[in-house]
Design an enzyme around this catalytic site. Structure first.
Site, PDB file in Angstrom:
ATOM      1  N   SER A 150      67.328  55.787  -9.582  1.00  0.00           N
ATOM      2  CA  SER A 150      66.692  56.491 -10.538  1.00  0.00           C
ATOM      3  C   SER A 150      66.200  55.769 -11.674  1.00  0.00           C
ATOM      4  CB  SER A 150      67.933  57.407 -10.895  1.00  0.00           C
ATOM      5  OG  SER A 150      68.224  58.540 -10.043  1.00  0.00           O
ATOM      6  N   ALA A 151      65.204  56.327 -12.244  1.00  0.00           N
ATOM      7  CA  ALA A 151      64.553  55.583 -13.624  1.00  0.00           C
ATOM      8  C   ALA A 151      65.461  55.679 -14.803  1.00  0.00           C
ATOM      9  CB  ALA A 151      63.145  56.095 -13.941  1.00  0.00           C
ATOM     10  N   HIS A 152      66.054  56.893 -14.854  1.00  0.00           N
ATOM     11  CA  HIS A 152      66.891  57.318 -16.145  1.00  0.00           C
ATOM     12  C   HIS A 152      68.046  56.573 -16.396  1.00  0.00           C
ATOM     13  CE1 HIS A 152      69.948  60.230 -15.175  1.00  0.00           C
ATOM     14  NE2 HIS A 152      69.436  60.214 -13.896  1.00  0.00           N
TER      15      HIS A 152
ATOM     16  N   THR B  66      69.654  61.695  -6.552  1.00  0.00           N
ATOM     17  CA  THR B  66      70.045  62.836  -5.798  1.00  0.00           C
ATOM     18  C   THR B  66      69.168  63.120  -4.629  1.00  0.00           C
ATOM     19  OG1 THR B  66      71.066  63.747  -7.955  1.00  0.00           O
ATOM     20  CG2 THR B  66      70.810  65.344  -6.105  1.00  0.00           C
TER      21      THR B  66
ATOM     22  N   CYS C 166      78.298  65.113 -14.111  1.00  0.00           N
ATOM     23  CA  CYS C 166      77.777  66.102 -13.046  1.00  0.00           C
ATOM     24  C   CYS C 166      79.332  66.918 -12.939  1.00  0.00           C
ATOM     25  CB  CYS C 166      77.532  65.494 -11.729  1.00  0.00           C
ATOM     26  SG  CYS C 166      76.409  64.209 -11.895  1.00  0.00           S
TER      27      CYS C 166
ATOM     28  N   ASN D 227      79.621  54.939 -10.694  1.00  0.00           N
ATOM     29  CA  ASN D 227      79.240  55.494 -11.929  1.00  0.00           C
ATOM     30  C   ASN D 227      80.367  56.064 -12.838  1.00  0.00           C
ATOM     31  OD1 ASN D 227      79.407  57.612  -9.493  1.00  0.00           O
ATOM     32  ND2 ASN D 227      79.737  59.176 -11.212  1.00  0.00           N
TER      33      ASN D 227
ATOM     34  N   THR E  25      52.202  66.277  -5.384  1.00  0.00           N
ATOM     35  CA  THR E  25      51.505  65.478  -6.368  1.00  0.00           C
ATOM     36  C   THR E  25      52.678  64.656  -7.009  1.00  0.00           C
ATOM     37  OG1 THR E  25      50.096  67.371  -6.383  1.00  0.00           O
ATOM     38  CG2 THR E  25      50.022  65.671  -8.111  1.00  0.00           C
TER      39      THR E  25
ATOM     40  N   GLN F 195      73.341  53.093 -10.388  1.00  0.00           N
ATOM     41  CA  GLN F 195      74.011  52.632 -11.483  1.00  0.00           C
ATOM     42  C   GLN F 195      73.804  50.647 -11.338  1.00  0.00           C
ATOM     43  OE1 GLN F 195      75.422  53.518 -14.042  1.00  0.00           O
ATOM     44  NE2 GLN F 195      75.728  55.809 -13.505  1.00  0.00           N
TER      45      GLN F 195
HETATM   46  C1  LIG Z   1      73.139  59.288 -11.760  1.00  0.00           C
HETATM   47  C2  LIG Z   1      73.791  59.048 -10.327  1.00  0.00           C
HETATM   48  C3  LIG Z   1      73.158  59.694  -9.433  1.00  0.00           C
HETATM   49  C4  LIG Z   1      72.429  60.738  -9.456  1.00  0.00           C
HETATM   50  O1  LIG Z   1      71.130  60.546 -10.085  1.00  0.00           O
HETATM   51  P1  LIG Z   1      69.794  61.498 -10.834  1.00  0.00           P
HETATM   52  O2  LIG Z   1      68.914  60.816 -11.169  1.00  0.00           O
HETATM   53  O3  LIG Z   1      70.628  62.588 -11.402  1.00  0.00           O
HETATM   54  O4  LIG Z   1      69.625  62.454  -9.461  1.00  0.00           O
HETATM   55  C5  LIG Z   1      73.619  59.382  -7.923  1.00  0.00           C
HETATM   56  N1  LIG Z   1      74.507  58.589  -7.890  1.00  0.00           N
HETATM   57  C6  LIG Z   1      74.864  57.747  -8.821  1.00  0.00           C
HETATM   58  C7  LIG Z   1      75.787  56.700  -8.573  1.00  0.00           C
HETATM   59  C8  LIG Z   1      74.659  58.056 -10.083  1.00  0.00           C
HETATM   60  O5  LIG Z   1      74.990  57.164 -11.106  1.00  0.00           O
END
Ligand SMILES: *Cc1c(COP(=O)(O)O)cnc(C)c1O
Length: 391
Positions: free
Chosen positions: A204-206, A77, A337, A156, A245, A184
């Site tokens: 994103s890492a998660h 994001t 979301c 996503n 930081t 993704q």
């Molecule tokens: C999850 C996702 C995001 C947002 O990632 P965050 O880690 O929540 O900020 C943006 N774009 C896509 C395609 C996603 O799957």
């Protein structure tokens, strides 16, 4: 063996931390707690070295030759915001036009809307019935004042993989910057900023078995050097592009997660693909042919999609009625979301054309690293029973 319930099949929303990632992070959550900007003692040096190793690991996964091109953020994001707003503000002499597409994540769409409210102009390209952007449409949308093209690598909700290399070539020929939301895609399918002509890439890492709240933006350094206006102002970290930081444990985790994903991508893709086929075929078999019942409809292109993604519409059954019937499987109708707000039908599935029933009856199955065949078989059975009872 007993299954651990509920079974997690929502890997597009987030993924569990890989135990190897947690192990890599642990020292930086405990003994090695230094600030990576502290240049006067060993605590700082150790943190800095860990951050720079992670930067190399992330750069390696996306084909960047220069780790300095990786800027740490809090996630995709933020990276999408920095890319779109940062480019729009950096150089206003050329114009204010951005090209993107209707099935982008909200972090791109809402940022584009924000820019429209501040003097920007945005073209939202439509997609075909399979969810794909036509590169010719991108070419045709380019105008004299176009400053940026932003197209996601993999969706996503429906998992479709856009023709990023082709769009990158078009952007290069026209001398326009190309941003890709790869939240993704990274670690799931090959991404290469050089081969694909990408100037900015958000991650994103998660979504890849790393920690939440860690992300990065790739910012091209040469051919061309991307000029970005920062969103934050402060201590000058990340070459001033993203001061503050650094979240050292999260960054270490992101590096490790990306390294693991790169090393295991091929095998994992094959395994996830087989599980997806098993789920798809199992549901088709369980729900077809009985008294003229409509089989589940596949949303998105049949083959150009993430290996672990299956998006189906069970016509005649609303997903907001179906999901509560399947408490033993953690599923979603679409984006996590979007579901924060309303029970609105998915804008992504509506964009494929067809009627709103298809969008209202969609279920997204997101298969991940730790799912098993046994879990898939259990899911087939639970979903089939719930769909039949609701019809
Ligand atoms: C999850 C996702 C995001 C947002 O990632 P965050 O880690 O929540 O900020 C943006 N774009 C896509 C395609 C996603 O799957």
């Amino acid at each position: 063996m007993t299954l651990k319930l509920p079974i997690y099949l929502d890997h597009h929303a987030t993924t569990p931390l890989d135990p190897r990632v947690l192990e890599a992070m642990m020292p930086y959550l405990t003994t090695d707690f230094g600030n990576a900007s502290s240049a006067t003692h060993a605590y700082g040096w150790k943190a800095e070295a860990a951050v720079e190793l992670a930067r190399k690991q992330v750069a390696a996964l996306i084909g960047s030759k220069d780790p300095k091109e990786v800027i740490w953020t809090s996630g995709t994001t933020e990276s999408d915001n920095l890319a779109l707003i940062g480019v729009a503000r950096a150089d206003t002499s050329k114009g204010h036009h951005i090209i993107t597409c209707v099935t982008e994540h909200r972090s791109v769409l809402d940022t584009a809307r924000y820019l429209e409210g501040h003097g920007g102009r945005v073209t939202y390209l439509s997609v075909d019935a399979d969810g794909l952007v036509n590169p010719d449409d991108v070419r045709k949308a380019i105008a004299k004042d176009t400053i940026l093209i932003s197209i996601m690598a993999a969706n996503n909700e429906i998992g479709v993989i856009q023709p990023i290399g082709e769009i990158g070539r078009i952007a290069k020929e026209a001398g326009i910057l190309f941003h890709v939301d790869a939240a993704q895609a990274c670690g799931k399918i090959p991404m290469d900023v050089e081969a694909m002509g990408i100037d900015l890439l958000a991650m994103s890492a998660h979504k890849v078995y790393g920690p939440k709240g860690a992300g990065a933006l790739y910012v091209r350094e040469r051919n061309p050097k991307v000029r970005l206006e920062p969103l934050f102002h402060g201590g000058g970290q990340e070459r001033g592009l993203r001061p503050g930081t650094l979240a050292v444990p999260n960054i270490v985790g992101m590096g490790k997660a990306f390294e693991i994903a790169g090393g295991e991508m091929e095998d994992e893709a094959e395994r996830l693909f087989k599980l997806r086929q098993r789920l798809h075929e199992g549901l088709m078999k369980a729900l077809s042919g009985r008294g003229g019942v409509t089989p589940p409809l596949l949303n998105g292109h049949a083959t150009k999609r993430l290996p672990g993604n299956l998006s189906l519409s069970f016509l005649g059954v609303r997903s907001d009625a179906l999901i509560p019937q399947i408490r033993d499987v953690a599923l979603s109708s679409g984006s996590a979301c979007a579901s924060l707000e309303t029970a609105e039908p998915s804008y992504v599935i509506r964009a494929l054309g067809g009627d709103s029933e298809r969008a209202l009856s969609s279920i997204r199955f997101g298969i991940g690293r730790f799912n098993t065949e046994e879990e898939i078989d259990f899911t087939i059975q639970k979903v089939a029973v719930a769909v039949q009872s609701l019809r």
